[in-house]
Design an enzyme around this catalytic site. Structure first.
Site, PDB file in Angstrom:
ATOM      1  N   ALA A  65       2.764  -2.706 -44.819  1.00  0.00           N
ATOM      2  CA  ALA A  65       3.598  -1.507 -44.899  1.00  0.00           C
ATOM      3  C   ALA A  65       4.717  -1.673 -43.874  1.00  0.00           C
ATOM      4  O   ALA A  65       4.564  -2.396 -42.885  1.00  0.00           O
ATOM      5  CB  ALA A  65       2.763  -0.281 -44.578  1.00  0.00           C
ATOM      6  N   GLY A 108      -0.816  -3.814 -45.921  1.00  0.00           N
ATOM      7  CA  GLY A 108      -0.502  -3.268 -47.245  1.00  0.00           C
ATOM      8  C   GLY A 108      -0.189  -4.356 -48.260  1.00  0.00           C
ATOM      9  O   GLY A 108      -0.373  -4.160 -49.462  1.00  0.00           O
ATOM     10  N   GLU A 111      -3.427  -5.472 -49.497  1.00  0.00           N
ATOM     11  CA  GLU A 111      -3.963  -4.365 -50.301  1.00  0.00           C
ATOM     12  C   GLU A 111      -3.266  -4.270 -51.663  1.00  0.00           C
ATOM     13  O   GLU A 111      -3.903  -4.000 -52.677  1.00  0.00           O
ATOM     14  CB  GLU A 111      -3.819  -3.052 -49.518  1.00  0.00           C
ATOM     15  CG  GLU A 111      -4.721  -3.054 -48.287  1.00  0.00           C
ATOM     16  CD  GLU A 111      -4.436  -1.903 -47.335  1.00  0.00           C
ATOM     17  OE1 GLU A 111      -3.268  -1.703 -46.961  1.00  0.00           O
ATOM     18  OE2 GLU A 111      -5.390  -1.208 -46.949  1.00  0.00           O
ATOM     19  N   GLU A 131      -4.126  -4.399 -39.220  1.00  0.00           N
ATOM     20  CA  GLU A 131      -3.789  -3.049 -38.747  1.00  0.00           C
ATOM     21  C   GLU A 131      -4.384  -2.750 -37.379  1.00  0.00           C
ATOM     22  O   GLU A 131      -3.812  -1.991 -36.601  1.00  0.00           O
ATOM     23  CB  GLU A 131      -4.249  -2.007 -39.769  1.00  0.00           C
ATOM     24  CG  GLU A 131      -3.443  -1.984 -41.070  1.00  0.00           C
ATOM     25  CD  GLU A 131      -3.975  -2.910 -42.149  1.00  0.00           C
ATOM     26  OE1 GLU A 131      -4.778  -3.815 -41.826  1.00  0.00           O
ATOM     27  OE2 GLU A 131      -3.592  -2.734 -43.315  1.00  0.00           O
TER      28      GLU A 131
END
Ligand code: CO8
Length: 257
Positions: A65, A108, A111, A131
């Protein structure tokens, strides 16, 4: 359709989405989220498309992200927006999606790859959920999907240490379906996608649905679901064509594809 953060093109019956924020290693910001979901929706609805491929660059599928966009958000912002929840729409895409991953697939990015139906990795691919190094945790399925792919021990290791997994380990662990030389990644992914797109589309979609149900159901309920869908497939013209072609020793010509 004009996109700012992706390239979307069709290759025969395949919709190819290339993440395209090279200066941020394809970090997933709100624009990229909007673009990817829109392209997926359009390809899913397009009768000329039978399979979708999502890829990134040689260096990064996506490095997570967008940390710079996200860093100043508050808990209330996240809660009110239900931050990342828009990605749930990906689960409603009924045609298969293949992730073709080279370079970094982190946070992300990992993911997003796992939210696809399967992952083909280049030898250069690196997967991770770093993360923890930012003082947070996965937010788009990393703690759940990674655990289902690779088991608790490795998922814990990755989430708690933030270490990366290379392509060989990812294949050994069941995270990716195959590893190919970096220069052949797109070609191999398109070849697999074209093969899928040449099959009967309803049969492909029913296969996808049944495999995905195995994540939601008990074994007995899953077996029952599979059997019922299998029964129903005998209503497809493509089942008659596929089985007749086998018996007649010829190639099938599927109507619904
Ligand atoms: N967000 C924003 N910018 C990024 C990101 C990111 N995730 N990753 C890289 N960039 C930027 C860098 O800031 C840099 O920009 P600039 O040139 O302006 O300084 C540029 O991309 C190139 O990056 P580097 O110079 O760092 O390149 P290196 O080759 O030295 O390093 C790495 C590559 C190792 C991948 C490094 O960039 C890195 O560690 N990136 C961050 C990885 C990370 O921590 N990812 C997890 C983010 S948190 C997250 O994903 C939460 C998920 C929740 C759900 C998300 C749903 C979408």
């Amino acid at each position: 359709m004009a996109y700012e953060t992706i390239l979307a093109e069709t290759r025969g019956k395949v919709g190819l989405i290339t993440l395209n924020r090279p200066t941020a290693l394809n970090a997933i910001n709100s624009g990229l989220t909007r673009d990817v979901l829109e392209a997926l929706k359009l390809y899913d609805a397009d009768p000329a498309i039978g399979c979708i491929v999502i890829t990134g660059s040689e260096k990064a599928f996506a490095a997570g992200a967008d940390i710079k966009e996200m860093q100043s958000r508050s808990y209330v912002d996240n809660y009110l927006d239900d931050f990342f929840a828009e990605w749930d729409a990906m689960q409603r895409v009924r045609k298969p999606i293949i992730a073709a991953v080279a370079g970094y697939a982190l946070g992300g990015g990992c993911e997003l790859a796992m939210a696809c139906d399967f992952i083909i990795a280049a030898e250069t691919a690196k997967f991770g959920q770093p993360e923890i190094t930012l003082g947070v945790m996965p937010g788009m399925g990393g703690s759940q999907r990674l655990t289902r792919f690779v088991g608790k021990s490795k998922a814990m290791d990755m989430c708690l240490t933030g270490r990366m997994m290379d392509a060989a380990e990812a294949e050994r662990s069941g995270l990716v379906s195959r590893v190919v030389p970096a220069g052949e990644l797109i070609e191999e992914a398109l070849k697999a996608a074209t093969k899928i797109a040449d099959f009967s589309l309803p049969a492909v979609m029913m296969n996808k649905e049944a495999v995905n149900r195995s994540y939601e159901l008990t074994l007995q309920e899953g077996l029952r679901f599979e059997r019922r869908v299998f029964h129903s497939m005998f209503a497809l013209e493509d089942q008659k064509e596929g089985m007749s072609a086998f018996a007649e020793k010829r190639k099938p010509t599927f109507k619904n594809r």
